[in-house]
Design a protein around this motif. Structure first.
Motif, PDB file in Angstrom:
ATOM      1  N   GLU A 164      -9.688 -12.522  -9.871  1.00  0.00           N
ATOM      2  CA  GLU A 164      -9.287 -11.354  -9.085  1.00  0.00           C
ATOM      3  C   GLU A 164      -8.218 -10.521  -9.796  1.00  0.00           C
ATOM      4  O   GLU A 164      -7.649 -10.941 -10.800  1.00  0.00           O
ATOM      5  CB  GLU A 164      -8.751 -11.800  -7.719  1.00  0.00           C
ATOM      6  CG  GLU A 164      -9.835 -12.328  -6.817  1.00  0.00           C
ATOM      7  CD  GLU A 164      -9.399 -12.396  -5.361  1.00  0.00           C
ATOM      8  OE1 GLU A 164     -10.268 -12.740  -4.548  1.00  0.00           O
ATOM      9  OE2 GLU A 164      -8.219 -12.125  -5.030  1.00  0.00           O
ATOM     10  N   PHE A 178      -4.589  -8.533  -9.183  1.00  0.00           N
ATOM     11  CA  PHE A 178      -3.417  -8.264  -8.353  1.00  0.00           C
ATOM     12  C   PHE A 178      -2.783  -6.993  -8.904  1.00  0.00           C
ATOM     13  O   PHE A 178      -2.374  -6.950 -10.062  1.00  0.00           O
ATOM     14  CB  PHE A 178      -2.444  -9.434  -8.436  1.00  0.00           C
ATOM     15  CG  PHE A 178      -1.288  -9.336  -7.462  1.00  0.00           C
ATOM     16  CD1 PHE A 178      -1.244 -10.145  -6.327  1.00  0.00           C
ATOM     17  CD2 PHE A 178      -0.239  -8.443  -7.678  1.00  0.00           C
ATOM     18  CE1 PHE A 178      -0.185 -10.060  -5.429  1.00  0.00           C
ATOM     19  CE2 PHE A 178       0.822  -8.347  -6.788  1.00  0.00           C
ATOM     20  CZ  PHE A 178       0.847  -9.156  -5.660  1.00  0.00           C
ATOM     21  N   SER A 193      -7.964  -3.321  -7.658  1.00  0.00           N
ATOM     22  CA  SER A 193      -7.281  -4.510  -7.151  1.00  0.00           C
ATOM     23  C   SER A 193      -7.911  -5.157  -5.922  1.00  0.00           C
ATOM     24  O   SER A 193      -8.437  -4.476  -5.062  1.00  0.00           O
ATOM     25  CB  SER A 193      -5.844  -4.150  -6.795  1.00  0.00           C
ATOM     26  OG  SER A 193      -5.258  -3.424  -7.835  1.00  0.00           O
ATOM     27  N   ASP A 194      -7.798  -6.468  -5.857  1.00  0.00           N
ATOM     28  CA  ASP A 194      -8.142  -7.206  -4.646  1.00  0.00           C
ATOM     29  C   ASP A 194      -6.911  -7.318  -3.769  1.00  0.00           C
ATOM     30  O   ASP A 194      -6.970  -7.142  -2.567  1.00  0.00           O
ATOM     31  CB  ASP A 194      -8.637  -8.604  -5.033  1.00  0.00           C
ATOM     32  CG  ASP A 194      -9.863  -8.509  -5.926  1.00  0.00           C
ATOM     33  OD1 ASP A 194     -10.943  -8.242  -5.382  1.00  0.00           O
ATOM     34  OD2 ASP A 194      -9.726  -8.650  -7.153  1.00  0.00           O
ATOM     35  N   GLN A 195      -5.789  -7.612  -4.409  1.00  0.00           N
ATOM     36  CA  GLN A 195      -4.517  -7.665  -3.679  1.00  0.00           C
ATOM     37  C   GLN A 195      -3.560  -6.655  -4.300  1.00  0.00           C
ATOM     38  O   GLN A 195      -3.655  -6.370  -5.493  1.00  0.00           O
ATOM     39  CB  GLN A 195      -3.868  -9.028  -3.826  1.00  0.00           C
ATOM     40  CG  GLN A 195      -4.580 -10.167  -3.197  1.00  0.00           C
ATOM     41  CD  GLN A 195      -3.697 -11.390  -3.343  1.00  0.00           C
ATOM     42  OE1 GLN A 195      -2.775 -11.609  -2.555  1.00  0.00           O
ATOM     43  NE2 GLN A 195      -3.950 -12.181  -4.363  1.00  0.00           N
ATOM     44  N   VAL A 225       3.097  -6.801   0.457  1.00  0.00           N
ATOM     45  CA  VAL A 225       2.007  -7.463  -0.266  1.00  0.00           C
ATOM     46  C   VAL A 225       0.841  -7.628   0.686  1.00  0.00           C
ATOM     47  O   VAL A 225       1.035  -7.993   1.854  1.00  0.00           O
ATOM     48  CB  VAL A 225       2.368  -8.909  -0.717  1.00  0.00           C
ATOM     49  CG1 VAL A 225       1.361  -9.407  -1.745  1.00  0.00           C
ATOM     50  CG2 VAL A 225       3.756  -9.011  -1.264  1.00  0.00           C
ATOM     51  N   GLY A 226      -0.363  -7.398   0.191  1.00  0.00           N
ATOM     52  CA  GLY A 226      -1.506  -7.628   1.074  1.00  0.00           C
ATOM     53  C   GLY A 226      -2.821  -7.375   0.402  1.00  0.00           C
ATOM     54  O   GLY A 226      -2.879  -7.005  -0.780  1.00  0.00           O
ATOM     55  N   ASP A 227      -3.892  -7.572   1.157  1.00  0.00           N
ATOM     56  CA  ASP A 227      -5.226  -7.258   0.655  1.00  0.00           C
ATOM     57  C   ASP A 227      -5.317  -5.754   0.463  1.00  0.00           C
ATOM     58  O   ASP A 227      -4.801  -4.985   1.272  1.00  0.00           O
ATOM     59  CB  ASP A 227      -6.293  -7.707   1.659  1.00  0.00           C
ATOM     60  CG  ASP A 227      -6.392  -9.216   1.718  1.00  0.00           C
ATOM     61  OD1 ASP A 227      -5.929  -9.867   0.759  1.00  0.00           O
ATOM     62  OD2 ASP A 227      -6.906  -9.738   2.719  1.00  0.00           O
ATOM     63  N   ASN A 228      -6.006  -5.359  -0.572  1.00  0.00           N
ATOM     64  CA  ASN A 228      -6.168  -3.949  -0.919  1.00  0.00           C
ATOM     65  C   ASN A 228      -6.526  -3.104   0.310  1.00  0.00           C
ATOM     66  O   ASN A 228      -5.856  -2.124   0.627  1.00  0.00           O
ATOM     67  CB  ASN A 228      -7.272  -3.856  -1.992  1.00  0.00           C
ATOM     68  CG  ASN A 228      -7.544  -2.439  -2.439  1.00  0.00           C
ATOM     69  OD1 ASN A 228      -7.505  -1.515  -1.635  1.00  0.00           O
ATOM     70  ND2 ASN A 228      -7.833  -2.254  -3.705  1.00  0.00           N
ATOM     71  N   GLU A 240       4.789 -11.994   7.338  1.00  0.00           N
ATOM     72  CA  GLU A 240       3.402 -11.626   7.592  1.00  0.00           C
ATOM     73  C   GLU A 240       3.307 -10.974   8.966  1.00  0.00           C
ATOM     74  O   GLU A 240       3.568 -11.614   9.982  1.00  0.00           O
ATOM     75  CB  GLU A 240       2.519 -12.868   7.515  1.00  0.00           C
ATOM     76  CG  GLU A 240       1.046 -12.533   7.567  1.00  0.00           C
ATOM     77  CD  GLU A 240       0.183 -13.663   7.020  1.00  0.00           C
ATOM     78  OE1 GLU A 240       0.481 -14.827   7.328  1.00  0.00           O
ATOM     79  OE2 GLU A 240      -0.790 -13.368   6.309  1.00  0.00           O
ATOM     80  N   ASN A 279      -2.964 -11.693   6.137  1.00  0.00           N
ATOM     81  CA  ASN A 279      -2.861 -11.443   4.690  1.00  0.00           C
ATOM     82  C   ASN A 279      -2.130 -10.154   4.346  1.00  0.00           C
ATOM     83  O   ASN A 279      -2.535  -9.411   3.440  1.00  0.00           O
ATOM     84  CB  ASN A 279      -4.252 -11.399   4.043  1.00  0.00           C
ATOM     85  CG  ASN A 279      -4.966 -12.700   4.192  1.00  0.00           C
ATOM     86  OD1 ASN A 279      -4.354 -13.761   4.107  1.00  0.00           O
ATOM     87  ND2 ASN A 279      -6.261 -12.627   4.467  1.00  0.00           N
ATOM     88  N   HIS A 280      -1.117  -9.853   5.067  1.00  0.00           N
ATOM     89  CA  HIS A 280      -0.396  -8.603   4.842  1.00  0.00           C
ATOM     90  C   HIS A 280       1.074  -8.813   5.253  1.00  0.00           C
ATOM     91  O   HIS A 280       1.389  -8.992   6.417  1.00  0.00           O
ATOM     92  CB  HIS A 280      -1.062  -7.512   5.695  1.00  0.00           C
ATOM     93  CG  HIS A 280      -0.616  -6.117   5.333  1.00  0.00           C
ATOM     94  ND1 HIS A 280      -1.382  -5.015   5.625  1.00  0.00           N
ATOM     95  CD2 HIS A 280       0.492  -5.657   4.734  1.00  0.00           C
ATOM     96  CE1 HIS A 280      -0.750  -3.923   5.212  1.00  0.00           C
ATOM     97  NE2 HIS A 280       0.392  -4.299   4.665  1.00  0.00           N
TER      98      HIS A 280
END
Ligand SMILES: Nc1ncnc2c1ncn2[C@@H]1O[C@H](COP(=O)(O)OP(=O)(O)O)[C@@H](O)[C@H]1O
Ligand SMILES: [Mg+2]
Length: 337
Positions: free
Chosen positions: A56, A58, A236-238, A250-253, A322, A326-327
């Protein structure tokens, strides 16, 4: 030592993790006056954590001076961390040295922002690309030539470019040479530090596409650094957003673009040009520049420029937490969520 082993064990259970960075700090001491006494630190990277999953990307973003390059260089062990831990495939590489470090280094490479400054102008392309291999294997230029020419073709150059010198190429082609060099040892991780920032916009997407294709083909993991969220979006994935040495979000795209939570991320996203002129977009303009990291603001480091700043932001340091799946965000606006 005890503590390090415990952290190490915990990490090994996460199978698909390639790299885990925990509470990384990199401070540069400041020496002033006649006796060059240490009077403080530049907190270039101040307690960041991140996880790179295998295969992946980042994306690490933030304005110039936020500590992105320092983070990349420290993670690759090009400079020593002041504190924190770096695990590569479950192994703590933060303090390895000598032959162990040399061995570990084969697995991670860097692609630099300025492909001209990072390539020795006196060396021909073939020798620039085989140099990393020759550092590790006892082979001659001649032995490696077929391999190198294959690599040149793979990054979109020609076999005969083997004999040319960096100045004979355009910026985009030079970056392809840099990429071939980074690939030469078949690494697992590539830190790409603003790899297209110095290139014409028309060339940028070609180089980004190449990086994506290579990622698929060689199962590469990327830490992709940029100052601009539009570049990171398609890669990016993250995503991790840095401000003054700290990770603020920080998180998922998808989650970051759909619902940026931190006022700083919101401002960066609002600065992405909208291709459709019929859509009116509100641009959030941040006041002033990034403050001097030698003397960062108290409380939340962003409060001096934040359009949403509250009184308490001058005092309390927000922690990453969080607030969506995932964020994570570090901002007092989300304190009670
Ligand atoms: N070798 C160094 N010595 C002292 N300060 C440094 C050094 N490298 C970077 N810095 C400082 O650390 C901060 C972060 O720099 P950098 O990591 O290059 O940020 P970015 O890549 O986000 O632009 C800056 O204030 C920079 O001046
Ligand atoms: Mg940089």
């Amino acid at each position: 030592m005890m503590q390090t082993d415990e952290v190490k064990k915990k990490d090994l259970t996460q199978k698909d993790t390639l790299l885990e960075v925990q509470n990384l700090k990199k401070y540069y001491p400041i020496h002033t006056g006649f006796f060059k006494r240490k009077t403080g630190d530049v907190k270039a990277v101040d307690d960041i954590s991140l996880t790179l999953r295998k295969g992946e990307t980042f994306g690490l973003v933030g304005e110039s001076g936020c500590g992105k390059s320092t983070a990349g260089r420290t993670i690759l062990r090009l400079t020593d961390a002041t504190d924190g831990n770096i695990f590569f495939e479950g192994e703590n590489i933060t303090k390895v040295s000598g032959s162990k470090l040399r061995k570990a280094r084969q697995d991670y490479q860097m692609v630099f922002q300025d492909p001209y400054a990072s390539l020795n102008p006196k060396m021909m392309v073939g020798h620039l690309v085989d140099e990393p291999i020759r550092n590790y294997r006892n082979k001659s230029h001649k032995d490696l030539k077929p391999e190198v020419q294959h690599l040149l073709k793979r990054v979109g150059l020609r076999e005969k470019d083997y004999y040319k010198y960096p100045h004979e190429f355009s910026g985009g082609q030079r970056q392809r040479i840099g990429i071939a060099r980074a690939l030469a040892l078949n690494p697992k991780l590539i830190v790409a530090d603003e790899p297209v920032s110095a290139l014409d916009v028309s060339i940028q997407s070609q180089v980004l596409n190449l990086l994506k294709e290579l990622q698929e083909e060689f199962d590469l993991t990327y830490l992709f650094i940029a100052h601009d969220l539009s570049v990171v979006k398609h890669m990016s994935d993250q995503i991790g957003v840095m401000y003054l040495g700290k990770m603020v979000e920080v998180g998922d795209n998808e989650s970051i673009y759909r619902e940026p939570l931190h006022p700083y991320t919101q401002a960066l996203i609002s600065a992405i040009p909208e291709p459709n002129p019929l859509i009116k977009k509100e641009r959030i303009i941040l006041k002033g520049d990034v403050p001097n990291p030698q003397n960062p603001p108290r409380g939340c480091v962003f409060h001096t420029r934040c359009p949403m700043a509250m009184e308490k932001c001058k005092e309390f340091v927000p922690q990453l937490k969080e607030v969506r799946p995932n964020h994570q965000v570090a901002c007092l606006l989300y304190e009670n969520q």
